[in-house]
Design a protein around this motif. Structure first.
Motif, PDB file in Angstrom:
ATOM      1  N   SER A 115      70.748 -16.628  -3.783  1.00 21.55           N
ATOM      2  CA  SER A 115      71.178 -17.948  -3.309  1.00 21.55           C
ATOM      3  C   SER A 115      72.107 -18.534  -4.365  1.00 21.55           C
ATOM      4  O   SER A 115      72.136 -18.046  -5.500  1.00 21.55           O
ATOM      5  N   PRO A 116      72.849 -19.573  -4.015  1.00 19.88           N
ATOM      6  CA  PRO A 116      73.758 -20.183  -5.000  1.00 19.88           C
ATOM      7  C   PRO A 116      73.044 -20.697  -6.250  1.00 19.88           C
ATOM      8  O   PRO A 116      73.641 -20.795  -7.312  1.00 19.88           O
ATOM      9  N   THR A 117      71.762 -21.001  -6.131  1.00 20.09           N
ATOM     10  CA  THR A 117      71.008 -21.522  -7.276  1.00 20.09           C
ATOM     11  C   THR A 117      70.120 -20.468  -7.922  1.00 20.09           C
ATOM     12  O   THR A 117      69.315 -20.787  -8.780  1.00 20.09           O
TER      13      THR A 117
END
Length: 136
Positions: A115-117
């Protein structure tokens, strides 16, 4: 629809590391952009690794190889699975075919996803809502 990922556990990080070591040891090198390693954890805590056999005609994904290895070694109940790309690509989400296999054989398995995080996990059934359920 946005998928809410669960945070990683220490066991998840250990599984990611096994998949990374597997792909790093067995990579096709910089030109092997499709080389993937996978690892799956059994309910008893044992881990099983697999590597894909990429071929232009298709081939088994690393996740399916890891599932097959676990099955061959007697593991029937699995808790978590992850795939990692070669050349430092990190955690990679499963393809549609893999998602369908997860739902059919291990609907409660947690799948570690990018995920982006940063990576997190979700249930296989959350990755393929409304899936056709084939019962083996």
């Amino acid at each position: 629809m946005t998928l809410a990922l669960q945070p990683l556990t220490d066991d998840d990080r250990e599984l990611i590391e096994l998949a990374r070591r597997t792909v790093d040891t067995n990579t096709d090198g910089p030109d092997g952009v499709h080389t993937m390693g996978a690892a799956v954890r059994g309910i008893d805590g044992r881990m099983y690794a697999g590597i894909n056999l990429y071929h232009f005609t298709g081939g088994p994904c690393a996740e399916l190889v890891a599932l097959g290895r676990a099955r061959a070694e007697g593991a029937r109940e699995l808790t978590t699975i992850v795939a990692v790309g070669n050349e430092g690509r990190g955690v990679v989400g499963p393809c549609g075919r893999d998602r369908q296999v997860f739902v059919d054989y291990h609907p409660t398995i947690r799948v570690i996803l990018p995920s982006p995080t940063g990576p997190g996990s979700a249930l296989a059934t959350d990755l393929l809502p409304g899936a056709y359920r084939w019962t083996p």
